[in-house]
Scaffold this active site. Structure first.
Site, PDB file in Angstrom:
ATOM      1  N   SER A 224       0.225  11.249 -16.541  1.00 21.73           N
ATOM      2  CA  SER A 224      -1.003  11.256 -17.343  1.00 21.73           C
ATOM      3  C   SER A 224      -1.035  12.531 -18.166  1.00 21.73           C
ATOM      4  O   SER A 224      -0.365  13.523 -17.834  1.00 21.73           O
ATOM      5  CB  SER A 224      -2.227  11.210 -16.419  1.00 21.73           C
ATOM      6  OG  SER A 224      -3.428  11.493 -17.122  1.00 21.73           O
TER       7      SER A 224
ATOM      8  N   ASP B 261       0.881  -1.169   0.000  1.00 21.48           N
ATOM      9  CA  ASP B 261       0.000   0.000   0.000  1.00 21.48           C
ATOM     10  C   ASP B 261       0.918   1.218   0.000  1.00 21.48           C
ATOM     11  O   ASP B 261       1.570   1.514   1.004  1.00 21.48           O
ATOM     12  CB  ASP B 261      -0.896  -0.018   1.248  1.00 21.48           C
ATOM     13  CG  ASP B 261      -1.767   1.217   1.370  1.00 21.48           C
ATOM     14  OD1 ASP B 261      -1.666   2.118   0.517  1.00 21.48           O
ATOM     15  OD2 ASP B 261      -2.558   1.295   2.344  1.00 21.48           O
TER      16      ASP B 261
ATOM     17  N   LYS C   1      -1.530  14.480 -10.549  1.00 25.40           N
ATOM     18  CA  LYS C   1      -0.687  14.205 -11.714  1.00 25.40           C
ATOM     19  C   LYS C   1       0.179  15.404 -12.091  1.00 25.40           C
ATOM     20  O   LYS C   1       1.322  15.235 -12.534  1.00 25.40           O
ATOM     21  CB  LYS C   1      -1.557  13.762 -12.906  1.00 25.40           C
ATOM     22  CG  LYS C   1      -2.244  12.415 -12.695  1.00 25.40           C
ATOM     23  CD  LYS C   1      -1.237  11.296 -12.474  1.00 25.40           C
ATOM     24  CE  LYS C   1      -1.897   9.928 -12.384  1.00 25.40           C
ATOM     25  NZ  LYS C   1      -0.909   8.838 -12.218  1.00 25.40           N
TER      26      LYS C   1
ATOM     27  N   TYR D 282      -7.588  14.049  -9.070  1.00 25.28           N
ATOM     28  CA  TYR D 282      -6.742  13.301 -10.002  1.00 25.28           C
ATOM     29  C   TYR D 282      -5.729  14.213 -10.708  1.00 25.28           C
ATOM     30  O   TYR D 282      -4.515  13.958 -10.683  1.00 25.28           O
ATOM     31  CB  TYR D 282      -7.607  12.580 -11.036  1.00 25.28           C
ATOM     32  CG  TYR D 282      -6.814  11.779 -12.041  1.00 25.28           C
ATOM     33  CD1 TYR D 282      -6.263  10.548 -11.685  1.00 25.28           C
ATOM     34  CD2 TYR D 282      -6.606  12.246 -13.339  1.00 25.28           C
ATOM     35  CE1 TYR D 282      -5.520   9.812 -12.603  1.00 25.28           C
ATOM     36  CE2 TYR D 282      -5.873  11.522 -14.249  1.00 25.28           C
ATOM     37  CZ  TYR D 282      -5.329  10.299 -13.889  1.00 25.28           C
ATOM     38  OH  TYR D 282      -4.597   9.576 -14.795  1.00 25.28           O
TER      39      TYR D 282
END
Length: 342
Positions: free
Chosen positions: A186, A105, A202, A198
């Site tokens: 990304s 993790d 990134k 998100y």
């Protein structure tokens, strides 16, 4: 009359000079392109990498899973981290006996430190040739005024803090091998293609990759990032994204629901589905080929783009002026029912 003639001659002389400059610039750009594509092309000898160690995160499914199997097939000693026991078992069933799996993790610092110690004991004096930070999640994707700080925290903890945590714990091993670090970011790290945590995660991963690349040059460690477009993986599961958005909608205050309108979710889902159908890539090997080059090439690139949409749409969009970016991206937004409602 003579003055007019001189002005015309002067105009054409200046125009010709400008044409020469433009022509020389185009020739230079063409020469650079040919040098990169032809002369600088690497001839990779796969035998040179047999027995070297590569550590890959996020190998339960998707890019990480395919990368682990690919590097194992090439002859690397792959240590693949998975989040679940099932993911680890499924991967081992499709790989050689060389491949090792470990449960990790990336948000658990103690877990990361224990795994780093295990990797250190395994690689010994050889060091770690390749570190591929691939683990990532999408997190909640919804308008900012729908979200809490926890919605942002989850993807940032995994995609950014987790990536940094794994890197700094593995870094001494990579430095020993004068190896390679590959961070899967990304196109969402170059253009804010969606709301939520998100893209911030990134963008942060891109900045960390840049600073790490600068810091590691003196040690002979090459650092690259891969910027995939939209790919058909668990990360882009539209059903899951819609269900998460619906759950968040159900908890919104009534005034925000009125601002967006009852049919907002349906219209938004239709727009997102159309975008996915237009842009989504199904061939995951496009990303794996970038990983192979970054890990095995004599001269890895600083950045790799994977997927036709990344090359043709998202990355060119990142270079446009902000007002043009906004104009294009707003085309994918739903018009609100009553922004003044309250």
């Amino acid at each position: 009359m003579a003055t007019l003639r001189e002005d015309i001659i002067h105009f054409f002389e200046e125009s010709f000079e400008l044409f020469q400059v433009v022509f020389l610039v185009l020739v230079l750009l063409l020469a650079i392109f040919l040098w990169q594509k032809l002369i600088r092309r690497d001839s990779i000898n796969y035998a040179d990498f047999a027995g070297r160690y590569v550590f890959i995160t996020g190998c339960d499914t998707g890019f990480g899973n395919l990368a682990a199997r690919t590097f194992d097939r090439i002859g690397f000693r792959v240590i693949a981290s998975c989040m679940t026991e099932k993911g680890a078992e499924d991967l081992k069933a499709t790989a050689s006996q060389r491949l090792l799996t470990v449960l990790l993790d990336v948000t658990n610092t103690k877990n990361v430190q224990l795994v780093a110690k295990m990797v250190k004991d395994k690689v010994g004096e050889k060091g770690l040739w390749g570190l591929i930070n691939n683990a990532g999640i999408m997190g909640a994707s919804a308008p900012t005024d729908w979200l809490t700080i926890e919605h942002f925290r989850e993807p940032i903890e995994v995609n950014l803090i987790g990536l940094i945590n794994v890197t700094i714990n593995m870094l001494p091993l990579v430095k020993k091998a004068r190896g390679r670090i590959v961070n899967v970011t990304s196109v969402g790290g170059r253009v804010a293609i969606c709301s939520g945590g998100y893209c911030p995660s990134k963008f942060g991963a891109e900045a960390f990759t840049d600073s790490l690349r600068h810091d590691m040059k003196a040690f002979g460690v090459w650092v690259s990032c891969i910027e995939p477009g939209l790919f058909k993986t668990g990360l882009s599961d539209r059903i899951k994204v819609v269900e998460e958005k619906q759950a968040i909608w159900n908890q919104l205050p009534i005034d925000i629901q009125r601002q967006y309108g009852r049919d907002y979710l349906q219209k938004d889902a239709e727009k997102k589905e159309a975008l996915v159908k237009m842009c989504q890539n199904s061939d995951l090997s496009l990303v794996i080929k970038c990983m192979e080059h970054a890990v095995m090439s004599r001269s890895p690139k600083s950045r790799y783009s994977a997927g036709w949409d990344a090359k043709v749409l998202w990355l060119p969009l990142a270079y446009l002026p902000t007002f043009l970016q906004d104009f294009i991206l707003m085309k994918n937004k739903v018009t609100l029912a009553d922004p003044a409602a309250g």
